[in-house]
Design an enzyme around this catalytic site. Structure first.
Site, PDB file in Angstrom:
ATOM      1  N   ASN A  23      18.231 110.715 108.584  1.00  0.00           N
ATOM      2  CA  ASN A  23      17.766 109.569 107.593  1.00  0.00           C
ATOM      3  C   ASN A  23      16.663 109.430 107.353  1.00  0.00           C
ATOM      4  O   ASN A  23      15.941 108.642 106.574  1.00  0.00           O
ATOM      5  CB  ASN A  23      18.814 108.203 107.862  1.00  0.00           C
ATOM      6  CG  ASN A  23      20.367 108.700 107.457  1.00  0.00           C
ATOM      7  OD1 ASN A  23      20.686 109.835 107.137  1.00  0.00           O
ATOM      8  ND2 ASN A  23      21.246 107.693 108.098  1.00  0.00           N
ATOM      9  N   ARG A  92      24.469 112.586  98.238  1.00  0.00           N
ATOM     10  CA  ARG A  92      24.073 111.253  97.539  1.00  0.00           C
ATOM     11  C   ARG A  92      22.661 111.404  97.793  1.00  0.00           C
ATOM     12  O   ARG A  92      21.763 110.898  96.810  1.00  0.00           O
ATOM     13  CB  ARG A  92      24.707 110.175  98.079  1.00  0.00           C
ATOM     14  CG  ARG A  92      24.044 108.822  97.655  1.00  0.00           C
ATOM     15  CD  ARG A  92      24.838 107.467  98.252  1.00  0.00           C
ATOM     16  NE  ARG A  92      24.010 106.368  98.008  1.00  0.00           N
ATOM     17  CZ  ARG A  92      24.246 105.703  96.944  1.00  0.00           C
ATOM     18  NH1 ARG A  92      24.736 106.048  95.964  1.00  0.00           N
ATOM     19  NH2 ARG A  92      23.229 104.568  96.670  1.00  0.00           N
ATOM     20  N   ARG A 121      29.033 103.290  95.642  1.00  0.00           N
ATOM     21  CA  ARG A 121      27.641 103.570  96.026  1.00  0.00           C
ATOM     22  C   ARG A 121      26.774 103.781  94.731  1.00  0.00           C
ATOM     23  O   ARG A 121      26.385 104.786  94.472  1.00  0.00           O
ATOM     24  CB  ARG A 121      27.482 104.761  96.897  1.00  0.00           C
ATOM     25  CG  ARG A 121      28.363 104.432  98.318  1.00  0.00           C
ATOM     26  CD  ARG A 121      27.930 105.481  99.427  1.00  0.00           C
ATOM     27  NE  ARG A 121      26.775 105.426  99.981  1.00  0.00           N
ATOM     28  CZ  ARG A 121      26.566 106.484 100.924  1.00  0.00           C
ATOM     29  NH1 ARG A 121      27.272 107.501 101.003  1.00  0.00           N
ATOM     30  NH2 ARG A 121      25.222 106.414 101.434  1.00  0.00           N
ATOM     31  N   ILE A 327      28.933  96.338 105.024  1.00  0.00           N
ATOM     32  CA  ILE A 327      27.865  96.933 104.197  1.00  0.00           C
ATOM     33  C   ILE A 327      28.728  98.216 103.222  1.00  0.00           C
ATOM     34  O   ILE A 327      28.286  97.945 101.763  1.00  0.00           O
ATOM     35  CB  ILE A 327      27.043  98.105 105.202  1.00  0.00           C
ATOM     36  CG1 ILE A 327      26.166  97.159 106.262  1.00  0.00           C
ATOM     37  CG2 ILE A 327      25.975  98.852 104.052  1.00  0.00           C
ATOM     38  CD1 ILE A 327      25.111  96.304 105.479  1.00  0.00           C
TER      39      ILE A 327
HETATM   40  C1  EPZ Z   1      21.567 105.350 103.902  1.00  0.00           C
HETATM   41  O1  EPZ Z   1      22.452 105.279 102.588  1.00  0.00           O
HETATM   42  C2  EPZ Z   1      21.913 106.214 104.875  1.00  0.00           C
HETATM   43  N1  EPZ Z   1      21.736 107.596 104.222  1.00  0.00           N
HETATM   44  C3  EPZ Z   1      23.437 105.864 105.128  1.00  0.00           C
HETATM   45  O2  EPZ Z   1      23.692 106.680 106.205  1.00  0.00           O
HETATM   46  C4  EPZ Z   1      23.550 104.595 105.520  1.00  0.00           C
HETATM   47  O3  EPZ Z   1      24.790 104.163 105.908  1.00  0.00           O
HETATM   48  C5  EPZ Z   1      22.979 103.545 104.495  1.00  0.00           C
HETATM   49  O4  EPZ Z   1      21.652 103.691 104.313  1.00  0.00           O
HETATM   50  C6  EPZ Z   1      23.007 101.890 105.190  1.00  0.00           C
HETATM   51  O5  EPZ Z   1      22.131 101.903 106.070  1.00  0.00           O
HETATM   52  C7  EPZ Z   1      20.631 108.100 104.400  1.00  0.00           C
HETATM   53  O6  EPZ Z   1      19.640 107.426 104.521  1.00  0.00           O
HETATM   54  C8  EPZ Z   1      20.584 109.343 103.631  1.00  0.00           C
HETATM   55  P1  EPZ Z   1      22.209 101.733 101.032  1.00  0.00           P
HETATM   56  P2  EPZ Z   1      21.943 104.369 101.387  1.00  0.00           P
HETATM   57  O7  EPZ Z   1      21.555 102.021  99.574  1.00  0.00           O
HETATM   58  O8  EPZ Z   1      20.491 104.495 100.863  1.00  0.00           O
HETATM   59  C9  EPZ Z   1      25.187  99.431  97.836  1.00  0.00           C
HETATM   60  C10 EPZ Z   1      25.053 108.216 107.243  1.00  0.00           C
HETATM   61  O9  EPZ Z   1      25.804 108.140 108.018  1.00  0.00           O
HETATM   62  N2  EPZ Z   1      24.055  99.792  96.671  1.00  0.00           N
HETATM   63  O10 EPZ Z   1      21.423 100.894 101.827  1.00  0.00           O
HETATM   64  O11 EPZ Z   1      22.953 105.011 100.237  1.00  0.00           O
HETATM   65  C11 EPZ Z   1      25.702 100.782  98.486  1.00  0.00           C
HETATM   66  O12 EPZ Z   1      26.974 100.700  97.655  1.00  0.00           O
HETATM   67  C12 EPZ Z   1      24.409 107.855 106.040  1.00  0.00           C
HETATM   68  O13 EPZ Z   1      24.116 108.973 107.897  1.00  0.00           O
HETATM   69  C13 EPZ Z   1      24.316  99.288  95.537  1.00  0.00           C
HETATM   70  O14 EPZ Z   1      25.245  98.503  95.315  1.00  0.00           O
HETATM   71  O15 EPZ Z   1      22.634 103.036 101.595  1.00  0.00           O
HETATM   72  C14 EPZ Z   1      26.268 100.293  99.779  1.00  0.00           C
HETATM   73  O16 EPZ Z   1      27.370  99.359  99.556  1.00  0.00           O
HETATM   74  C15 EPZ Z   1      26.199 107.109 105.571  1.00  0.00           C
HETATM   75  N3  EPZ Z   1      23.415  99.637  94.706  1.00  0.00           N
HETATM   76  C16 EPZ Z   1      24.890  99.261 100.267  1.00  0.00           C
HETATM   77  O17 EPZ Z   1      24.253  98.779  99.079  1.00  0.00           O
HETATM   78  C17 EPZ Z   1      22.127 100.487  94.910  1.00  0.00           C
HETATM   79  O18 EPZ Z   1      21.410 100.891  93.792  1.00  0.00           O
HETATM   80  C18 EPZ Z   1      24.052  99.944 101.108  1.00  0.00           C
HETATM   81  O19 EPZ Z   1      23.682 101.100 100.525  1.00  0.00           O
HETATM   82  C19 EPZ Z   1      22.046 100.863  96.207  1.00  0.00           C
HETATM   83  C20 EPZ Z   1      23.133 100.567  96.844  1.00  0.00           C
END
Ligand code: EPZ
Length: 423
Positions: A23, A92, A121, A327
């Site tokens: 990540n 994604r 997401r 989350i």
């Molecule tokens: C990153 O995903 C990681 N992926 C994920 O790891 C990790 O679970 C996640 O962060 C949380 O720590 C990478 O780094 C490639 P978020 P990301 O944006 O950026 C909502 C793994 O197992 N959200 O922090 O997509 C979203 O739906 C993966 O390695 C919005 O609503 O996570 C989620 O419920 C899985 N609107 C929450 O926030 C947005 O514009 C956290 O998402 C963006 C996110």
């Protein structure tokens, strides 16, 4: 598609070497789009998602070489600013290219990442930030179309500390001359690694006394050479695997303070640890595992990516524990598979209630996402008998050579493809 056959009843013993962070390296590789100069990245793990990212960079016009853990990216003619859907649907994180392409071209067309197994997401936080920087964001037949007459630095407050949105906006702002301030940002260690790379490239990126991320962007950015930080989710996963099998394992080449909350929980549950500067030694124990209540949260809280492995550990605790997945809206897909192995788990909305059991039994199970897949692998190591895990490609997205690392510490995990191998 590959499957794993896992022989249970093995106590892990020996040393596991941790790889570079998936990540961190994914956004850092995307940051290569911000410059035409050579971009060299060391300690890049050999993962499916890394290979997908290199395909994306190539599709956008970069040349990417990958050998012995080092990726070298060079310009190979003009960059494109449109991404094909078939690559975005695989991962994604490909949406992270939006920031760099918007900054370079003032125009980018990126397929909207669909939902995934973890839930909807959306990318609203990313798009709101781009609008604050001066872009107009519209959607057109499943694509996000970003365009800007002029991009300008801005003060942006994220409604939620989204990891991806923080990285996307940092990378965009790094190529906008002036000072952009991001508030309520994600504080995961991977963000620090991206910030270090952008700073080496010539943008100044730092956290101010109020915890805001300040990006002093430049008109152009240099090439860079960087070594990726250790993968805290991989290291945490192996610490939990060692604890679940009551083994004796040194998890080496990690950054213990990136796992500090997990170390607290493991010790609280009764797992003896020796914590070194760049390793954590999980020691054997024969006392009952104490059940705990845990809630996932943005860093430095308990990582949502370690929730599934942690659930497997709690399945073997003595008594009732509780897990609140705060989350993602759908991140308990491993629970019914663990129940098929004899676990006692009831999930309701974001809460999973686990009643510990004495013993799991091997079963035929299916991985639905990378961390849930690893949780089933840990369960298979502890179970009586053989566990067959389908859709191992999920595990291969985030864990480098999992069967090699586990078998080197006494596990018996065999990878096979029923369509090819006759067992
Ligand atoms: C990153 O995903 C990681 N992926 C994920 O790891 C990790 O679970 C996640 O962060 C949380 O720590 C990478 O780094 C490639 P978020 P990301 O944006 O950026 C909502 C793994 O197992 N959200 O922090 O997509 C979203 O739906 C993966 O390695 C919005 O609503 O996570 C989620 O419920 C899985 N609107 C929450 O926030 C947005 O514009 C956290 O998402 C963006 C996110």
């Amino acid at each position: 598609m590959d499957r794993f056959l896992v022989e249970g009843g093995k106590k892990l013993k020996g040393t596991v070497k941790i790889s570079g962070s998936k990540n961190a390296c994914l956004p850092i590789l995307v940051a290569s789009l911000l410059t035409d100069e050579p971009f060299v990245l060391h300690r890049v793990p050999n993962l499916r998602d890394v290979r997908t990212t290199l395909k994306i960079l190539t599709a956008l016009g970069k040349k990417a070489q990958y050998e012995n853990g080092t990726v070298t990216i060079t310009a190979d003619g003009a960059l494109k600013n449109m991404l094909p859907y078939e690559l975005v649907k695989q991962m994604r994180a490909s949406f992270w290219v939006a920031g760099p392409l918007l900054a370079r071209f003032k125009e980018a067309v990126i397929p909207l990442p669909g939902g995934c197994a973890l839930g909807a997401r959306p990318v609203d936080i990313h798009l709101k930030g781009f609008e604050r920087l001066g872009a107009v964001c519209t959607t057109d037949r499943g694509n996000v179309v970003l365009s800007a007459q002029q991009l300008q630095p801005a003060k942006i407050t994220l409604r939620f500390p989204s990891v991806g949105a923080t990285q996307n906006l940092m990378m965009c702002a790094a190529l906008i001359p002036g000072e952009t301030v991001l508030e309520n940002v994600a504080k995961e260690p991977e963000i620090d690694d991206v910030a270090a790379v952008l700073t080496k490239m010539g943008a100044e990126v730092f956290t101010d006394e109020k915890g805001r991320l300040v990006v002093r962007g430049q008109k152009a950015l240099r090439g860079v050479e960087h070594t990726v930080v250790a993968d805290r989710i991989e290291s945490g996963s192996y610490m939990i695997a060692a604890a679940a099998t009551r083994g004796d394992v040194k998890v080496d080449g990690c950054v213990p303070e990136h796992n500090s909350i997990l170390l607290e929980y493991l010790q609280e549950a009764g797992v003896p640890l020796e914590i070194g500067p760049d390793y954590v030694h999980v020691k054997p124990y024969d006392t009952p595992l104490k059940p705990l209540r845990m809630k996932t949260a943005p860093y430095p809280g308990f990582a949502t990516d370690l929730q599934a492995p942690w659930m497997t550990l709690m399945v073997l605790a003595q008594g009732a524990s509780e897990i609140d997945e705060d989350i993602f809206e759908n991140r308990f897909m491993h629970a019914p598979e663990l129940v098929r192995m004899g676990a006692d788990i009831v999930t309701e909305k974001s809460i999973a209630r686990v009643n510990g059991v004495k013993q799991l039994s091997g079963a035929h199970v299916m991985a639905s996402d990378l961390r849930g897949g690893f949780a089933l692998l840990i369960a298979g190591l502890c179970a009586q008998g053989i566990t067959e895990i389908e859709r191992v490609y999920h595990i291969d997205r985030g864990y480098e050579d999992p069967e090699g690392k586990l078998n080197a510490v006494g596990a018996k995990v065999t990878r096979y493809n029923p369509d090819k191998d006759d067992f």
